[in-house]
Design a protein around this motif. Structure first.
Motif, short mmCIF file in Angstrom:
data_model
loop_
_atom_site.label_atom_id
_atom_site.label_comp_id
_atom_site.label_asym_id
_atom_site.label_seq_id
_atom_site.Cartn_x
_atom_site.Cartn_y
_atom_site.Cartn_z
N VAL A 6 0.86 -1.19 0.00
CA VAL A 6 0.00 0.00 0.00
C VAL A 6 0.89 1.23 0.00
N GLY A 7 0.82 2.02 -1.09
CA GLY A 7 1.63 3.24 -1.19
C GLY A 7 2.67 3.12 -2.29
N ALA A 8 2.79 4.19 -3.07
CA ALA A 8 3.72 4.17 -4.21
C ALA A 8 4.67 5.35 -4.14
N ALA A 38 5.93 12.80 -0.38
CA ALA A 38 7.25 13.38 -0.10
C ALA A 38 8.30 12.97 -1.13
N SER A 39 8.09 11.83 -1.76
CA SER A 39 9.20 11.22 -2.51
C SER A 39 9.57 11.92 -3.80
N THR A 40 8.70 12.79 -4.31
CA THR A 40 9.05 13.44 -5.58
C THR A 40 9.83 14.73 -5.37
N GLY A 41 9.49 15.48 -4.32
CA GLY A 41 10.00 16.86 -4.22
C GLY A 41 11.10 17.06 -3.22
N ASN A 42 11.69 15.97 -2.73
CA ASN A 42 12.67 16.12 -1.65
C ASN A 42 14.01 16.68 -2.14
N ALA A 43 14.95 16.79 -1.22
CA ALA A 43 16.24 17.40 -1.56
C ALA A 43 17.18 16.42 -2.27
N GLY A 44 16.80 15.16 -2.33
CA GLY A 44 17.55 14.21 -3.16
C GLY A 44 18.83 13.66 -2.54
N ALA A 246 2.28 3.84 3.27
CA ALA A 246 1.49 4.98 2.79
C ALA A 246 1.98 6.30 3.39
N GLY A 247 3.25 6.36 3.73
CA GLY A 247 3.85 7.60 4.19
C GLY A 247 3.08 8.22 5.35
N ALA A 248 2.89 9.53 5.28
CA ALA A 248 2.23 10.25 6.38
C ALA A 248 0.78 9.83 6.57
N ALA A 302 15.18 22.92 -1.20
CA ALA A 302 14.16 22.08 -0.57
C ALA A 302 14.46 21.88 0.90
N GLY A 303 13.41 21.99 1.72
CA GLY A 303 13.60 21.69 3.14
C GLY A 303 12.64 22.46 4.00
N THR A 304 13.09 22.84 5.17
CA THR A 304 12.33 23.50 6.25
C THR A 304 11.23 22.56 6.79
N ARG A 339 6.88 25.70 -7.44
CA ARG A 339 6.98 25.52 -5.99
C ARG A 339 6.13 24.32 -5.58
N TRP A 340 6.49 23.74 -4.46
CA TRP A 340 5.89 22.45 -4.07
C TRP A 340 5.90 22.33 -2.55
N MET A 341 4.93 21.56 -2.03
CA MET A 341 4.93 21.20 -0.61
C MET A 341 4.68 19.70 -0.51
N ARG A 344 6.51 14.92 4.99
CA ARG A 344 7.42 13.90 5.56
C ARG A 344 6.65 13.14 6.63
N PRO A 345 6.66 11.81 6.54
CA PRO A 345 5.97 11.03 7.57
C PRO A 345 6.85 10.92 8.81
N SER A 346 6.44 11.52 9.93
CA SER A 346 7.39 11.70 11.03
C SER A 346 6.89 11.22 12.38
N GLY A 366 7.11 6.29 8.22
CA GLY A 366 7.63 7.11 9.32
C GLY A 366 9.10 7.48 9.15
N HIS A 367 9.57 7.56 7.92
CA HIS A 367 11.01 7.78 7.68
C HIS A 367 11.44 9.23 7.79
N GLY A 368 10.49 10.13 8.03
CA GLY A 368 10.86 11.53 8.30
C GLY A 368 11.74 12.12 7.22
N HIS A 369 12.91 12.60 7.66
CA HIS A 369 13.82 13.31 6.76
C HIS A 369 14.68 12.36 5.93
N LEU A 370 14.52 11.06 6.14
CA LEU A 370 15.52 10.12 5.59
C LEU A 370 14.92 8.99 4.76
N GLY A 371 13.70 9.18 4.27
CA GLY A 371 13.04 8.09 3.55
C GLY A 371 13.73 7.71 2.26
N LEU A 372 14.23 8.70 1.56
CA LEU A 372 14.94 8.39 0.32
C LEU A 372 16.20 7.58 0.66
C1 LIG Z 1 11.34 19.05 1.49
C2 LIG Z 1 11.78 17.63 1.75
C3 LIG Z 1 13.13 17.31 1.61
C4 LIG Z 1 13.56 16.01 1.86
N1 LIG Z 1 14.86 15.67 1.62
C5 LIG Z 1 15.28 14.39 1.78
C6 LIG Z 1 16.60 14.02 1.45
O1 LIG Z 1 17.40 14.82 0.97
N2 LIG Z 1 16.99 12.73 1.69
C7 LIG Z 1 16.12 11.79 2.21
O2 LIG Z 1 16.53 10.65 2.44
N3 LIG Z 1 14.84 12.12 2.48
C8 LIG Z 1 14.40 13.38 2.28
N4 LIG Z 1 13.11 13.73 2.56
C9 LIG Z 1 12.23 12.73 3.17
C10 LIG Z 1 11.69 11.74 2.15
O3 LIG Z 1 11.26 12.41 0.99
C11 LIG Z 1 10.55 10.94 2.77
O4 LIG Z 1 10.94 10.36 3.99
C12 LIG Z 1 10.10 9.82 1.85
O5 LIG Z 1 9.83 10.33 0.57
C13 LIG Z 1 8.87 9.10 2.38
O6 LIG Z 1 8.50 8.17 1.42
P1 LIG Z 1 7.17 7.34 1.55
O7 LIG Z 1 7.14 6.40 0.39
O8 LIG Z 1 7.08 6.76 2.92
O9 LIG Z 1 5.99 8.41 1.49
P2 LIG Z 1 5.40 9.25 0.28
O10 LIG Z 1 6.42 9.58 -0.73
O11 LIG Z 1 4.68 10.40 0.88
O12 LIG Z 1 4.39 8.27 -0.41
C14 LIG Z 1 3.21 7.83 0.23
C15 LIG Z 1 2.44 6.99 -0.75
O13 LIG Z 1 1.30 6.43 -0.08
C16 LIG Z 1 0.17 6.67 -0.88
N5 LIG Z 1 -1.04 6.65 -0.06
C17 LIG Z 1 -1.44 7.55 0.87
N6 LIG Z 1 -2.62 7.17 1.41
C18 LIG Z 1 -2.95 6.02 0.81
C19 LIG Z 1 -4.03 5.12 0.94
N7 LIG Z 1 -5.03 5.34 1.81
N8 LIG Z 1 -4.07 4.04 0.12
C20 LIG Z 1 -3.06 3.78 -0.77
N9 LIG Z 1 -2.01 4.59 -0.90
C21 LIG Z 1 -1.95 5.68 -0.13
C22 LIG Z 1 0.44 7.99 -1.57
O14 LIG Z 1 -0.40 8.16 -2.69
C23 LIG Z 1 1.91 7.78 -1.94
O15 LIG Z 1 1.99 7.00 -3.10
C24 LIG Z 1 12.63 15.02 2.30
C25 LIG Z 1 11.28 15.35 2.42
C26 LIG Z 1 10.85 16.64 2.13
C27 LIG Z 1 9.39 16.95 2.23
#
Ligand SMILES: Cc1cc2nc3c(=O)[nH]c(=O)nc-3n(C[C@H](O)[C@H](O)[C@H](O)COP(=O)(O)OP(=O)(O)OC[C@H]3O[C@@H](n4cnc5c(N)ncnc54)[C@H](O)[C@@H]3O)c2cc1C
Length: 402
Positions: A6-8, A38-44, A246-248, A302-304, A339-341, A344-346, A366-372
């Protein structure tokens, strides 16, 4: 095994890729579009050096000032303030010297091989070209700020992180487009990686997946005999196991099962400047709490952190504040191209939640700042949890009910 992921985002995709590669029959379920994932717009950055949790004694000391000021690197989404109180309470309890050091120790262990894991994943996808390798920089406004950072850097060194201190002229030699005199010096984490386009990496992983795909939001997870029923907007699936990535948005699917995880969003923001080249590697002006990252054809800032606000619209003043920080370093930039928001799941202790919550139900969020950074590691741990092996020491602090 028949498994629903669950979650892409980067976590769900990396997990699905690994499990399918191991011969499991995987169905990936997530909506087609999620602008704030979070996964598309992070700092990479592949930030194996970022072993400090968000909650440290220094942050705790400044917390009231930071949270009360809506223009600070760590602000609060004010309409969410009341709902956030229990999360903030747990955060404060984790941020003392002992809690912070315990969390740092776990982070250092799970971050250890982040670069080599990412190389392995990217090259297996034929996507090595999206990896860049030139280290990452923290830049300090003043020499006093640089000196004050030494103690924290020593703590990182004690956990195996390589850090090189740079004076102002060494920093300028590495990053010659910085305005002379703008920074008092920097800290270099040599040789670390970043992605030149995080969204392109998601596309590459998705293209390589040999899984069934359902474009829908999951609405319920229900125990059915020895397996699980995953109910979603298009119907329902019966599977042997579920991976919740499913991230946050993850915690709300667990609540009806009696599983409560203190998960919130740390909203982060970015601005992009097309055809702008200013830095040769990710550079963080530390006082401002964001990275300048050189990305394909553009510069991303990217950040804050803005705590709370899952489901709420972005706060425009956060973009303004980010832009002010950007222009405090590079005043001559053109207007931002986009611009983008993102959310982070924290969790209050800055550690992800990875492992079994119920038989056949694996948490990976729940990977917060480090999911990538942690995505390939997480996929390994999810695979191990499904295989039912004994928990290793590095993983037990990541239990959902720690
Ligand atoms: C500004 C910014 C900068 C960052 N910089 C870095 C960095 O430099 N290095 C680093 O390691 N990390 C960084 N991070 C953190 C990183 O981006 C995240 O920790 C990571 O992307 C989380 O990935 P995820 O797959 O858990 O969540 P997400 O990318 O948020 O994906 C969640 C997925 O779950 C899906 N979903 C939600 N609800 C449901 C549901 N009910 N049913 C099915 N699917 C659902 C969504 O559609 C999405 O596909 C940054 C984050 C931000 C915001």
């Amino acid at each position: 095994m028949e498994i629903a992921v669950v979650g892409a985002g980067i976590i769900g995709l990396t997990v699905a890729h690994r499990l399918a590669g191991e011969g499991h029959r995987v169905t990936l379920i997530a909506p087609a579009e999620e602008p704030h994932k979070a996964s598309t717009g992070n700092a990479g950055t592949i930030a194996g050096y970022a072993v400090d949790p968000v909650g440290t004694p220094e942050v705790l000391r400044d917390l009231p000032r930071l949270l009360l000021n809506r223009d600070s690197p760590l602000a609060i989404h004010r309409p969410s303030a009341l709902r956030l109180a229990p999360w903030l309470w747990r955060f404060a309890r984790q941020a003392g010297p002992r809690g912070a050091e315990a969390n740092r120790r776990v982070l250092a262990r799970i971050l250890g091989d982040a670069d080599s894991r990412w190389r392995g994943l990217a090259f297996s996808l034929g996507a090595g070209g999206l990896l860049r390798e030139a280290g990452a920089l923290y830049a300090y406004d003043t020499v006093e700020g640089l000196n004050a950072a030494e103690a924290g850097m020593d703590r990182r060194r004690a956990h195996g992180v390589t850090v090189e201190r740079l004076d102002a002229s060494q920093l300028l030699a590495l990053e010659p487009r910085l305005p002379p005199g703008r920074f008092g010096g920097g800290m270099l984490f040599p040789g670390t990686l970043w992605l030149s386009d995080p969204a392109a990496m998601l596309t590459r992983i998705e293209a390589a997946l040999r899984v069934a795909r359902i474009e829908a939001r999951v609405t319920a997870l229900t125990r059915r005999g020895a397996g699980w029923q995953v109910t979603h907007e298009e119907g329902a699936q019966e599977v042997e196991a579920v991976v919740l990535a499913a991230g946050a948005w993850s915690a709300r699917l667990l609540k009806p099962l009696g599983v409560r995880v203190p998960l919130t969003a740390e909203r982060g923001y970015h601005l992009e400047f097309d055809r702008v080249e200013k830095v040769a590697r990710p550079l963080c002006p530390v006082r401002r709490g964001f990275y300048f990252t050189p990305m394909a054809g553009r510069l991303r800032a990217a950040g804050t952190v803005e705590l709370g606000g899952i489901g709420a619209a972005p706060s425009p003043h956060r973009w303004d504040w980010l832009e002010e920080g950007v222009r405090s370093v590079f005043p001559d930039l053109p207007p931002p191209s986009r611009r983008w928001m993102g959310l982070r799941p924290s969790v209050p202790d800055s550690l992800p939640v990875v492992g079994l919550a119920r038989k056949g139900l694996v948490c990976a969020f729940g990977h917060g700042h480090l999911g990538l950074t942690l995505a390939p590691w997480t996929a390994e741990r999810v695979s191990a949890a499904l295989a039912g092996g004994p928990l290793d020491e590095a993983v037990s602090p990541l239990r959902f009910n720690r």
